[in-house]
Write an enzyme that holds these catalytic residues in place. Structure first.
Site, PDB file in Angstrom:
ATOM      1  CD  GLU A   1      28.756  87.209  16.728  1.00 45.66           C
ATOM      2  OE1 GLU A   1      28.900  86.157  17.356  1.00 45.66           O
ATOM      3  OE2 GLU A   1      28.201  88.220  17.189  1.00 45.66           O
TER       4      GLU A   1
ATOM      5  CE  LYS B   1      13.099  90.299  25.035  1.00 48.22           C
ATOM      6  NZ  LYS B   1      12.475  89.592  23.902  1.00 48.22           N
TER       7      LYS B   1
ATOM      8  CD  GLU C   1      27.894  84.525  24.744  1.00 45.71           C
ATOM      9  OE1 GLU C   1      28.385  85.238  23.826  1.00 45.71           O
ATOM     10  OE2 GLU C   1      27.123  83.588  24.539  1.00 45.71           O
TER      11      GLU C   1
ATOM     12  CB  CYS D   1      27.953  83.527  20.639  1.00 46.05           C
ATOM     13  SG  CYS D   1      27.709  82.214  21.866  1.00 46.05           S
TER      14      CYS D   1
END
Length: 503
Positions: free
Chosen positions: A403, A192, A267, A303
């Site tokens: 973040e 996906k 992750e 990231c």
């Protein structure tokens, strides 16, 4: 002049995306589609099918059938190697096409799509690397611990059906990091992609058939997290989930995996520090590198970007000056223009989120050095934010802990090495870090003390053959190298007597 990507869509021959289930391309059962709007212009780029729960169920069952009864898990090592090597060659052959499709997907400029770490080239290298493991990973023959005449042996076998869920920001490398070890191990996959980077992934799946991959081994379901992703992570026939994305979704996956004890690789992002000492080989280059990681290419939507710069007070102002110079050099606009260096934020929701962080950063007392605004004029239809630097940041501030996923660099001062390590490790995340120093002993000393998965010394880059992943809430498991291959296998022990006596 107002930006437009419409001519590029026609030039690359973009067509609406379909699902790929059991070797067939088809629309969703309910006919629902998603229209993707380009983040740089707001224009409708194209549409693709939305997989509902019934579509996902069919895809997972096709993968399960291909695993239980199909040829791929039992294909000879040499044949499996040949398929993956042919696929790597096809990726290189179609690299320019794929790079242009990505620019239509997520707005990443062509100038950055050719940089190795985000390129089709590294994806091809990852497939070649994992092809090399196919005939080298085996088990062990162990001596009998209690004496007697028998064998104790271990075998590595493919884990089964893998749900591979990709983010939008680096589809080439992450497609490869998930599919290459899974296919090398003999698993089957339901893939996906993000709804914000689907068209290039559709083309990459088409190329798998050209490489000779049997039907049903890789199935593609497209659509948003609800309903597509949710149906996939909760399906009882999925044996392993490999996901890259937000911490919130990763936490949902862990909870969903519990009922059937699915294996999970995650992750989940980071808040990585770059620690700059006065003896760094080049303070100016360190400042430009740190700012470049949060502006050039993905505009900080990466990231592993080093979004916290921990800078020694003796070189603090010099670092800030270099970072500010880099911020002024970043160019925006048409991602197909080779002079453009940075992308827009992926959607309006992320735009509002980043601007909110910037506003609260100022309210909490950080000094805004430059940037922090949405771009207007010719860029007003896109999700562009000017490169942003905050100074005099305290590690307790929201912009230093969360973040942001945007072009925002927070610069924190320190005096002593121990202080730098304490600040660097004072985070919920632990994905990456950078150390800038000419002292090799200090570099290795800090690399061992920092709680992060990948440490760069006087620079940072991705490699196709090394493990990548994080500590703490940056995720579970590793992608890349032997460890990734083994994560797509189960270890089986077989005990065999060599006499007629029972063991």
């Amino acid at each position: 002049m107002t930006l437009t990507v419409t001519p590029h869509r026609e030039a690359v021959g973009l067509k609406d995306g379909l699902l790929h289930v059991d070797g067939r391309w088809r629309p969703g059962r309910e006919g629902r589609t998603w229209t993707h709007h380009h983040p740089a212009t707001g224009e409708a780029v194209g549409s693709f099918a939305v997989a509902e729960a019934a579509d996902v169920d069919e895809a997972v069952r096709a993968a399960s059938k291909a695993f239980e009864a199909g040829p791929w898990p039992r294909t000879k090592a040499g044949q499996r190697i040949a398929v993956l090597l042919r696929y790597a060659a096809l990726l290189r052959e179609h690299a320019e096409e794929l790079k242009r499709l990505q620019a239509l997907d997520n707005g990443v400029p062509l100038s950055f799509g050719g940089i190795y770490a985000t390129s089709v080239g590294i994806a091809a290298d990852i497939f070649e690397h994992h092809a090399g493991w196919i005939d080298k990973i085996g088990g062990q023959t162990l001596p009998a611990h209690q004496g007697g005449d028998h064998l104790a042996m271990t075998f590595r076998e493919p884990i089964g059906v893998v749900a591979a869920i990709l983010p939008w920001n680096a589809p080439f490398v992450l497609f490869a990091q998930k599919l290459a070890p899974a296919l090398a191990a003999g698993c089957t996959v339901v893939l996906k992609p993000s709804e914000y980077a689907t068209f290039c992934v559709v083309r990459m799946v088409e190329l798998l058939a050209e490489a000779g991959l049997p039907e049903g081994v890789v199935n593609l379901v497209t659509g948003p997290g609800d309903p597509t992703g949710e149906a996939l992570i909760t399906h009882p026939l999925v044996d392993k989930i490999s996901f890259t994305g937000s911490r919130a979704v990763g936490q949902r996956i862990v909870r969903a995996s519990a009922d059937t004890m699915k294996r999970v690789s995650l992750e989940l992002g980071g808040k990585s520090p770059a620690i700059v000492f006065p003896d760094a080989p080049n303070i100016g280059l360190a400042g430009m590198t740190a700012m470049g990681m949060v502006t050039v290419g993905l505009s900080g939507q990466a990231c592993v970007a080093h979004t916290r710069a921990l800078v020694h007070r003796d070189v603090y102002e010099e670092f800030l000056g270099a970072a500010q110079m880099m911020a002024g050099a970043v160019t925006f606009g048409d991602p197909f223009d080779p002079a453009v260096l940075a992308s827009p934020l992926i959607n309006e929701r992320q735009l509002g989120r980043v601007l909110g962080f910037i506003e609260r950063g100022q309210q909490q007392g950080a000094r805004l050095v430059t940037g922090g605004e949405r771009m207007d004029g010719d860029y007003g239809a896109g999700n562009f934010v000017t490169p942003t630097i905050f100074a005099e940041v305290d590690n307790s501030m929201e912009i230093a802990r969360e973040e942001v996923f945007g072009p925002v660099l927070t610069v924190l001062p320190f005096t002593e090495e121990d202080e730098a390590v304490r600040i660097a490790n004072d985070t919920d995340y632990g994905l990456g870090a950078g150390i800038y120093t000419a002292d090799a002993r200090r570099a290795f000393r800090l690399a061992r003390r920092l709680r992060a998965g990948t440490i760069g010394i006087n620079g940072f880059q991705l490699e196709p053959h090394v493990p990548f992943g994080g500590f703490k809430q940056s995720g579970l498991g590793r992608e890349g190298g032997r460890s990734a291959f083994e994560d797509y296998t189960e270890l089986k022990t077989v005990l065999m007597p060599l006499t007629d006596e029972m063991m």
